[in-house]
Write an enzyme that holds these catalytic residues in place. Structure first.
Site, PDB file in Angstrom:
ATOM      1  N   ASP A  76       1.923  -1.712  17.662  1.00 35.05           N
ATOM      2  CA  ASP A  76       2.000  -0.954  16.415  1.00 35.05           C
ATOM      3  C   ASP A  76       2.719   0.350  16.729  1.00 35.05           C
ATOM      4  OD1 ASP A  76       1.551  -0.010  13.790  1.00 35.05           O
ATOM      5  OD2 ASP A  76      -0.356   0.897  14.348  1.00 35.05           O
ATOM      6  N   SER A  77       3.096   1.068  15.680  1.00 37.29           N
ATOM      7  CA  SER A  77       3.673   2.391  15.872  1.00 37.29           C
ATOM      8  C   SER A  77       2.656   3.343  16.499  1.00 37.29           C
ATOM      9  CB  SER A  77       4.119   2.947  14.521  1.00 37.29           C
ATOM     10  OG  SER A  77       3.025   2.937  13.628  1.00 37.29           O
TER      11      SER A  77
ATOM     12  N   TYR B 114       6.253   5.479  11.947  1.00 38.32           N
ATOM     13  CA  TYR B 114       7.498   4.756  11.682  1.00 38.32           C
ATOM     14  C   TYR B 114       7.778   4.711  10.170  1.00 38.32           C
ATOM     15  CZ  TYR B 114       7.544   2.427  16.351  1.00 38.32           C
ATOM     16  OH  TYR B 114       7.590   2.114  17.674  1.00 38.32           O
ATOM     17  N   GLY B 115       6.721   4.851   9.388  1.00 43.75           N
ATOM     18  CA  GLY B 115       6.770   4.510   7.962  1.00 43.75           C
ATOM     19  C   GLY B 115       7.647   5.393   7.110  1.00 43.75           C
TER      20      GLY B 115
ATOM     21  N   CYS C 242       1.958  -4.180  12.650  1.00 41.48           N
ATOM     22  CA  CYS C 242       2.462  -3.045  11.880  1.00 41.48           C
ATOM     23  C   CYS C 242       3.240  -3.596  10.697  1.00 41.48           C
ATOM     24  CB  CYS C 242       3.373  -2.190  12.762  1.00 41.48           C
ATOM     25  SG  CYS C 242       4.150  -0.822  11.888  1.00 41.48           S
TER      26      CYS C 242
ATOM     27  N   THR D   1       5.100  -1.942   8.605  1.00 45.81           N
ATOM     28  CA  THR D   1       6.417  -1.318   8.502  1.00 45.81           C
ATOM     29  C   THR D   1       7.430  -2.082   9.348  1.00 45.81           C
ATOM     30  OG1 THR D   1       5.279   0.782   8.216  1.00 45.81           O
ATOM     31  CG2 THR D   1       7.591   0.892   8.805  1.00 45.81           C
TER      32      THR D   1
ATOM     33  N   GLU E  66      -5.210   9.294  11.207  1.00 48.31           N
ATOM     34  CA  GLU E  66      -5.008   9.728  12.597  1.00 48.31           C
ATOM     35  C   GLU E  66      -5.847  10.993  12.870  1.00 48.31           C
ATOM     36  OE1 GLU E  66      -2.703   8.593  15.132  1.00 48.31           O
ATOM     37  OE2 GLU E  66      -2.106   6.826  13.983  1.00 48.31           O
TER      38      GLU E  66
ATOM     39  N   CYS F  85      -0.897  -1.558   5.303  1.00 51.94           N
ATOM     40  CA  CYS F  85      -0.608  -0.723   6.475  1.00 51.94           C
ATOM     41  C   CYS F  85      -1.834  -0.842   7.370  1.00 51.94           C
ATOM     42  CB  CYS F  85      -0.389   0.727   6.064  1.00 51.94           C
ATOM     43  SG  CYS F  85      -0.328   1.871   7.458  1.00 51.94           S
ATOM     44  N   THR F  86      -1.608  -1.026   8.668  1.00 47.91           N
ATOM     45  CA  THR F  86      -2.759  -1.311   9.539  1.00 47.91           C
ATOM     46  C   THR F  86      -3.683  -0.107   9.727  1.00 47.91           C
ATOM     47  OG1 THR F  86      -1.269  -0.959  11.427  1.00 47.91           O
ATOM     48  CG2 THR F  86      -1.692  -3.225  10.770  1.00 47.91           C
ATOM     49  N   HIS F  87      -3.277   1.063   9.256  1.00 46.75           N
ATOM     50  CA  HIS F  87      -4.185   2.224   9.280  1.00 46.75           C
ATOM     51  C   HIS F  87      -5.196   2.187   8.128  1.00 46.75           C
ATOM     52  CE1 HIS F  87      -1.353   3.984  12.079  1.00 46.75           C
ATOM     53  NE2 HIS F  87      -2.118   5.058  12.207  1.00 46.75           N
TER      54      HIS F  87
HETATM   55  N1  DGL Z   1       0.568   1.118  11.097  1.00 46.27           N
HETATM   56  C1  DGL Z   1       1.825   1.176  10.401  1.00 46.27           C
HETATM   57  C2  DGL Z   1       1.905   0.040   9.363  1.00 46.27           C
HETATM   58  O1  DGL Z   1       1.125  -0.882   9.391  1.00 46.27           O
HETATM   59  C3  DGL Z   1       2.070   2.470   9.683  1.00 46.27           C
HETATM   60  C4  DGL Z   1       2.038   3.692  10.505  1.00 46.27           C
HETATM   61  C5  DGL Z   1       3.379   4.367  10.599  1.00 46.27           C
HETATM   62  O2  DGL Z   1       3.888   4.898   9.600  1.00 46.27           O
HETATM   63  O3  DGL Z   1       3.911   4.339  11.689  1.00 46.27           O
HETATM   64  O4  DGL Z   1       2.769   0.083   8.508  1.00 46.27           O
END
Ligand code: DGL
Length: 280
Positions: free
Chosen positions: A9-10, A41-42, A72, A74, A151, A183-185
């Site tokens: 993941d990012s 990354y998003g 991820c 994204t 985060e 989004c995995t967050h």
């Molecule tokens: N975990 C990333 C996703 O699932 C998003 C986090 C990021 O923006 O890097 O899209």
């Protein structure tokens, strides 16, 4: 085959997917990579995301993984095709499994996709949902502040509730019956998102994510390909790697993983190249 499954993941959000794989497949070793040096990354351009993703896949291949899971949304939205095509290691993403779970959970109403700006702009969820149900109404909402709030550990903070109220406002008066946490967050914000959405809609809503469905797809893939780990004695090794500040990830990472997890290693995915300048 006893080689590990590579998951990246990012940042740390992908641990929600790694944890689901661990729960479904306790015999499998996992190498997790969080690109904490370059998260998020998003909000970046698709070209940059593809470049970063290639660095990450190359790192995992050097760890001799038998399968790469892009944990991820994204990256899955932009780079899955390119990373999967013609490679020697199979690559699975999270968008299609997430879309499938949402269509299964929905009672025919509108499906709302919450994601990073880049995921939303890609339209990848809408396309995956329409492959399953061409007439389904889909609304997409970009929620850029959710990642930094998670985060920061502010999963139940008043500020997060206000941000959710602002982002989810457009749901009021719609036919939305299912929300994808794209989004995995976001699974860490499930409570706040569910409460806010239900208040705005005035009824209950299904809130789904792709982690469990991805774990199911990984299990099915390994079985089909004859790549399952042999019966072992004891727990397989789990490695947790980050590209920056391993000493700073502990608390947040534990929240994503949901149980005791080992120390994080600092790794270089850039192979001497400039971070972000990356090599394919
Ligand atoms: N975990 C990333 C996703 O699932 C998003 C986090 C990021 O923006 O890097 O899209």
């Amino acid at each position: 085959m006893s080689a590990p499954i590579g998951v990246f993941d990012s940042g740390l959000g992908g641990l929600t997917v790694a944890a689901a794989i661990r729960a479904a497949l306790p015999r499998e070793a996992i190498v997790y990579l969080g690109d904490t040096a370059r998260v998020p990354y998003g909000t970046r351009s698709p070209a940059t995301i593809v470049r970063y993703a290639r660095n990450n896949v190359a790192f995992l291949k050097r760890q001799d993984v038998k399968l790469v899971v892009i944990a991820c949304n994204t990256v899955s939205a932009h780079a899955l095709g390119g990373l999967a095509d013609g490679g020697d290691v199979p690559v699975l993403g999270v968008i299609r499994p997430g879309a499938r779970v949402a269509v299964e959970a929905s009672r025919g109403g509108t499906i709302a996709v919450l994601g990073t700006p880049v995921t939303v702009r890609s339209g990848a969820y809408e396309q995956a949902i329409h492959e399953l149900d061409p007439n389904r109404e889909v609304v997409q909402i970009a929620c850029p502040l959710f990642v930094p709030l998670v985060e920061e550990g502010w999963t139940a903070h008043e500020v997060t509730r206000l941000v959710a109220q602002e982002y989810l406002g457009p749901l009021a008066g719609t036919r939305v019956d299912t929300i994808i946490l794209g989004c995995t967050h976001y699974p860490l914000l499930r409570e706040v998102i569910t409460e806010t959405a239900q208040r705005l809609l005035g009824r209950s809503v299904e809130v789904v994510d792709s982690a469990t469905a991805v774990a199911r797809d990984v299990a099915a893939f390994l079985q089909r390909a004859g790549l399952e780990a042999p019966e072992g004695d004891g727990s397989p090794p789990q490695r947790f790697c980050v590209t920056d500040a391993p000493d700073r990830v502990g608390d947040v990472a534990r929240r994503f993983w949901g149980e005791q997890l080992g120390a994080f290693e600092h790794v270089d995915v850039f192979m001497g190249g400039p971070p972000g300048g990356g090599q394919a």
